[in-house]
Motif scaffolding. Structure first.
Motif, PDB file in Angstrom:
ATOM      1  N   VAL A  64     -25.884  21.565 -25.891  1.00 18.04           N
ATOM      2  CA  VAL A  64     -26.142  20.859 -24.626  1.00 18.04           C
ATOM      3  C   VAL A  64     -25.596  21.665 -23.451  1.00 18.04           C
ATOM      4  O   VAL A  64     -24.655  22.449 -23.595  1.00 18.04           O
ATOM      5  CB  VAL A  64     -25.513  19.457 -24.638  1.00 18.04           C
ATOM      6  N   ARG A  65     -26.198  21.383 -22.293  1.00 19.34           N
ATOM      7  CA  ARG A  65     -25.788  22.123 -21.105  1.00 19.34           C
ATOM      8  C   ARG A  65     -24.846  21.334 -20.225  1.00 19.34           C
ATOM      9  O   ARG A  65     -24.187  21.883 -19.366  1.00 19.34           O
ATOM     10  CB  ARG A  65     -27.036  22.524 -20.300  1.00 19.34           C
ATOM     11  N   ASN A  66     -24.800  20.002 -20.434  1.00 22.77           N
ATOM     12  CA  ASN A  66     -23.910  19.174 -19.599  1.00 22.77           C
ATOM     13  C   ASN A  66     -23.493  17.914 -20.355  1.00 22.77           C
ATOM     14  O   ASN A  66     -24.013  17.603 -21.425  1.00 22.77           O
ATOM     15  CB  ASN A  66     -24.597  18.806 -18.272  1.00 22.77           C
ATOM     16  N   ASN A  67     -22.542  17.207 -19.726  1.00 21.69           N
ATOM     17  CA  ASN A  67     -22.006  15.982 -20.354  1.00 21.69           C
ATOM     18  C   ASN A  67     -23.050  14.879 -20.483  1.00 21.69           C
ATOM     19  O   ASN A  67     -23.014  14.072 -21.422  1.00 21.69           O
ATOM     20  CB  ASN A  67     -20.805  15.456 -19.546  1.00 21.69           C
ATOM     21  N   ARG A  68     -23.965  14.816 -19.525  1.00 23.68           N
ATOM     22  CA  ARG A  68     -24.981  13.763 -19.551  1.00 23.68           C
ATOM     23  C   ARG A  68     -25.843  13.881 -20.805  1.00 23.68           C
ATOM     24  O   ARG A  68     -26.145  12.895 -21.468  1.00 23.68           O
ATOM     25  CB  ARG A  68     -25.851  13.863 -18.295  1.00 23.68           C
ATOM     26  N   GLU A  69     -26.261  15.119 -21.154  1.00 20.55           N
ATOM     27  CA  GLU A  69     -27.064  15.321 -22.361  1.00 20.55           C
ATOM     28  C   GLU A  69     -26.248  15.004 -23.616  1.00 20.55           C
ATOM     29  O   GLU A  69     -26.755  14.422 -24.579  1.00 20.55           O
ATOM     30  CB  GLU A  69     -27.554  16.773 -22.429  1.00 20.55           C
ATOM     31  N   PHE A  70     -24.944  15.363 -23.592  1.00 20.16           N
ATOM     32  CA  PHE A  70     -24.075  15.097 -24.739  1.00 20.16           C
ATOM     33  C   PHE A  70     -23.915  13.592 -24.962  1.00 20.16           C
ATOM     34  O   PHE A  70     -24.002  13.107 -26.100  1.00 20.16           O
ATOM     35  CB  PHE A  70     -22.703  15.750 -24.504  1.00 20.16           C
ATOM     36  N   ASP A  71     -23.717  12.841 -23.834  1.00 19.21           N
ATOM     37  CA  ASP A  71     -23.554  11.383 -23.942  1.00 19.21           C
ATOM     38  C   ASP A  71     -24.835  10.706 -24.436  1.00 19.21           C
ATOM     39  O   ASP A  71     -24.781   9.737 -25.214  1.00 19.21           O
ATOM     40  CB  ASP A  71     -23.160  10.795 -22.577  1.00 19.21           C
ATOM     41  N   ALA A  72     -25.972  11.215 -23.980  1.00 14.96           N
ATOM     42  CA  ALA A  72     -27.251  10.639 -24.399  1.00 14.96           C
ATOM     43  C   ALA A  72     -27.440  10.813 -25.909  1.00 14.96           C
ATOM     44  O   ALA A  72     -27.870   9.883 -26.617  1.00 14.96           O
ATOM     45  CB  ALA A  72     -28.408  11.302 -23.646  1.00 14.96           C
ATOM     46  N   LEU A  73     -27.087  11.997 -26.419  1.00 16.01           N
ATOM     47  CA  LEU A  73     -27.202  12.245 -27.864  1.00 16.01           C
ATOM     48  C   LEU A  73     -26.192  11.403 -28.647  1.00 16.01           C
ATOM     49  O   LEU A  73     -26.487  10.927 -29.751  1.00 16.01           O
ATOM     50  CB  LEU A  73     -26.991  13.738 -28.159  1.00 16.01           C
ATOM     51  N   SER A  74     -25.017  11.210 -28.038  1.00 19.92           N
ATOM     52  CA  SER A  74     -23.981  10.383 -28.697  1.00 19.92           C
ATOM     53  C   SER A  74     -24.483   8.938 -28.849  1.00 19.92           C
ATOM     54  O   SER A  74     -24.227   8.286 -29.879  1.00 19.92           O
ATOM     55  CB  SER A  74     -22.689  10.398 -27.887  1.00 19.92           C
ATOM     56  N   LYS A  75     -25.159   8.456 -27.809  1.00 18.36           N
ATOM     57  CA  LYS A  75     -25.714   7.090 -27.877  1.00 18.36           C
ATOM     58  C   LYS A  75     -26.787   6.991 -28.977  1.00 18.36           C
ATOM     59  O   LYS A  75     -26.876   5.979 -29.678  1.00 18.36           O
ATOM     60  CB  LYS A  75     -26.298   6.688 -26.525  1.00 18.36           C
ATOM     61  N   GLU A  76     -27.600   8.036 -29.095  1.00 18.81           N
ATOM     62  CA  GLU A  76     -28.628   8.049 -30.145  1.00 18.81           C
ATOM     63  C   GLU A  76     -27.972   8.039 -31.531  1.00 18.81           C
ATOM     64  O   GLU A  76     -28.420   7.337 -32.448  1.00 18.81           O
ATOM     65  CB  GLU A  76     -29.515   9.286 -30.008  1.00 18.81           C
ATOM     66  N   ILE A  77     -26.882   8.826 -31.665  1.00 18.82           N
ATOM     67  CA  ILE A  77     -26.164   8.866 -32.953  1.00 18.82           C
ATOM     68  C   ILE A  77     -25.560   7.497 -33.252  1.00 18.82           C
ATOM     69  O   ILE A  77     -25.649   6.998 -34.386  1.00 18.82           O
ATOM     70  CB  ILE A  77     -25.052   9.947 -32.911  1.00 18.82           C
ATOM     71  N   GLU A  78     -24.984   6.876 -32.234  1.00 21.60           N
ATOM     72  CA  GLU A  78     -24.368   5.547 -32.407  1.00 21.60           C
ATOM     73  C   GLU A  78     -25.430   4.514 -32.814  1.00 21.60           C
ATOM     74  O   GLU A  78     -25.188   3.667 -33.699  1.00 21.60           O
ATOM     75  CB  GLU A  78     -23.710   5.127 -31.091  1.00 21.60           C
ATOM     76  N   PHE A  79     -26.599   4.613 -32.193  1.00 20.51           N
ATOM     77  CA  PHE A  79     -27.693   3.680 -32.509  1.00 20.51           C
ATOM     78  C   PHE A  79     -28.134   3.843 -33.970  1.00 20.51           C
ATOM     79  O   PHE A  79     -28.338   2.861 -34.692  1.00 20.51           O
ATOM     80  CB  PHE A  79     -28.869   3.934 -31.552  1.00 20.51           C
ATOM     81  N   GLN A  80     -28.261   5.098 -34.402  1.00 20.02           N
ATOM     82  CA  GLN A  80     -28.689   5.355 -35.776  1.00 20.02           C
ATOM     83  C   GLN A  80     -27.626   4.896 -36.781  1.00 20.02           C
ATOM     84  O   GLN A  80     -27.959   4.401 -37.871  1.00 20.02           O
ATOM     85  CB  GLN A  80     -28.997   6.843 -35.984  1.00 20.02           C
ATOM     86  N   GLU A  81     -26.359   5.013 -36.417  1.00 18.44           N
ATOM     87  CA  GLU A  81     -25.269   4.540 -37.289  1.00 18.44           C
ATOM     88  C   GLU A  81     -25.319   3.017 -37.433  1.00 18.44           C
ATOM     89  O   GLU A  81     -25.086   2.467 -38.513  1.00 18.44           O
ATOM     90  CB  GLU A  81     -23.916   4.981 -36.731  1.00 18.44           C
ATOM     91  N   LEU A  82     -25.655   2.343 -36.323  1.00 19.79           N
ATOM     92  CA  LEU A  82     -25.812   0.884 -36.365  1.00 19.79           C
ATOM     93  C   LEU A  82     -27.011   0.488 -37.227  1.00 19.79           C
ATOM     94  O   LEU A  82     -26.965  -0.504 -37.965  1.00 19.79           O
ATOM     95  CB  LEU A  82     -25.977   0.323 -34.943  1.00 19.79           C
TER      96      LEU A  82
END
Length: 258
Positions: free
Chosen positions: A90-108
Motif C-alpha cells: 500500500v502507498r498510504n494509511n487509507r489503503e491499509f485501513d480499507a484492506l484491514s476492514k475487508e480482512i475484518e469482514f472476512q474474519e466475521l
C-alpha cells in the motif's frame, strides 16, 4: 302360470338365508380384528417410512448447507491472504485501513459460517437420532406385521373358500325371496347386534328373548299361513319344527362346502 310361493316356502327361504348369513358371520368373527390390525400396521409402517425418507432428505439438504459454508470459509481465507499480501504494497494509511476492514469482514464471515456449521451439524445429529428411533420402531412393527399377516393368512386359508361359497349361496337364496321381505330382513339384520333377523320360537319365547309369546300367537306361527314378527324386537318368527328341518338341511349344505 308361475307357481305361487306359499308363506311356508317364504319362511323356509328366509330362515335358510339367516342360517347362511349367520354362518358367514361366524367365519368372519374367527378373524376378529386381525384384518384391521394388519391394515393399521401397514399404515403405521408407511407413515414411519415416509418420515425416515423426509428426515434423510433434510439431512442431505443440511449436508449441502455445511458444504456451502465450508466453501464460503475457504473463499474468505483466500481473500484474507490476498488482502494481507496487498497490505504490504500500500502507498498510504487509507489503503491499509480499507484492506484491514475487508480482512475484518472476512474474519466475521468465517466466524458466522463456523457457527452455522455447528448448528447444521447439531440438527443433523438430531435427525440421525430420530431416524435410528424410527428404524428401530419400523423393524419392530414389520416383525409384528409379518406375524399378524401369517396369522391372518392361516385363518383365510382355512375359511376363505367356504366363505366365498356361502356368499354365493346367500346371493342365490336372496333371489328367491320377494324384494319387500328381503328389505325387511336386511333392515332387521343391520339393526341387530347379533345379525339375527329370523328366529325360531324357543320355550314359548322369541329366540334370544325373554318375552313370552301368547299361546294363540304361537299357534298362528306354527300354522305358517302368514309372516309374523316379534312385537318387541321386530324379528320374523318361525316355529321350532320348521327351524329344526331347515337347520338339518343347511347343516348338510355347510358340511358339503367345507
Amino acid at each position: 302360470m308361475a307357481k305361487e310361493v306359499t308363506v311356508e316356502e317364504k319362511l323356509r327361504a328366509l330362515y335358510d338365508l339367516q342360517l347362511i348369513d349367520s354362518r358367514i358371520d361366524k367365519i368372519r368373527s374367527i378373524r376378529g380384528e386381525l384384518p384391521l390390525e394388519v391394515e393399521d400396521l401397514e399404515d403405521e409402517i408407511g407413515g414411519l417410512e415416509t418420515r425416515v425418507e423426509k428426515l434423510n432428505v433434510d439431512i442431505d439438504e443440511l449436508d449441502q448447507e455445511v458444504k456451502a459454508k465450508k466453501n464460503l470459509i475457504k473463499d474468505s481465507e483466500e481473500k484474507i491472504k490476498k488482502y494481507e499480501s496487498q497490505q504490504k504494497n500500500v502507498r498510504n494509511n487509507r489503503e491499509f485501513d480499507a484492506l484491514s476492514k475487508e480482512i475484518e469482514f472476512q474474519e466475521l464471515e468465517i466466524q458466522l459460517a463456523e457457527k452455522r456449521i455447528k448448528e447444521f451439524k447439531a440438527k443433523i445429529d438430531n435427525k440421525k437420532e430420530a431416524i435410528a428411533g424410527a428404524d428401530e420402531k419400523l423393524a419392530e412393527r414389520k416383525s409384528h406385521l409379518e406375524f399378524k399377516k401369517s396369522e391372518l393368512d392361516s385363518i383365510l386359508k382355512e375359511t376363505q373358500e367356504e366363505e366365498d361359497l356361502l356368499l354365493k349361496e346367500s346371493t342365490k337364496q336372496q333371489k328367491v325371496i320377494e324384494e319387500r321381505l328381503l328389505k325387511a330382513y336386511t333392515r332387521l339384520r343391520n339393526s341387530a347386534r347379533n345379525g339375527l333377523a329370523v328366529v325360531p320360537v324357543e320355550r314359548g319365547a322369541s329366540g334370544g328373548s325373554f318375552f313370552t309369546i301368547p299361546p294363540q300367537r304361537q299357534l298362528e306361527i306354527a300354522a305358517r299361513k302368514k309372516i309374523i314378527t316379534d312385537e318387541h324386537s321386530g324379528r320374523i318368527l318361525v316355529d321350532p319344527e320348521l327351524a329344526r328341518e331347515e337347520e338339518e338341511k343347511m347343516e348338510k349344505l355347510f358340511t358339503s362346502k367345507k
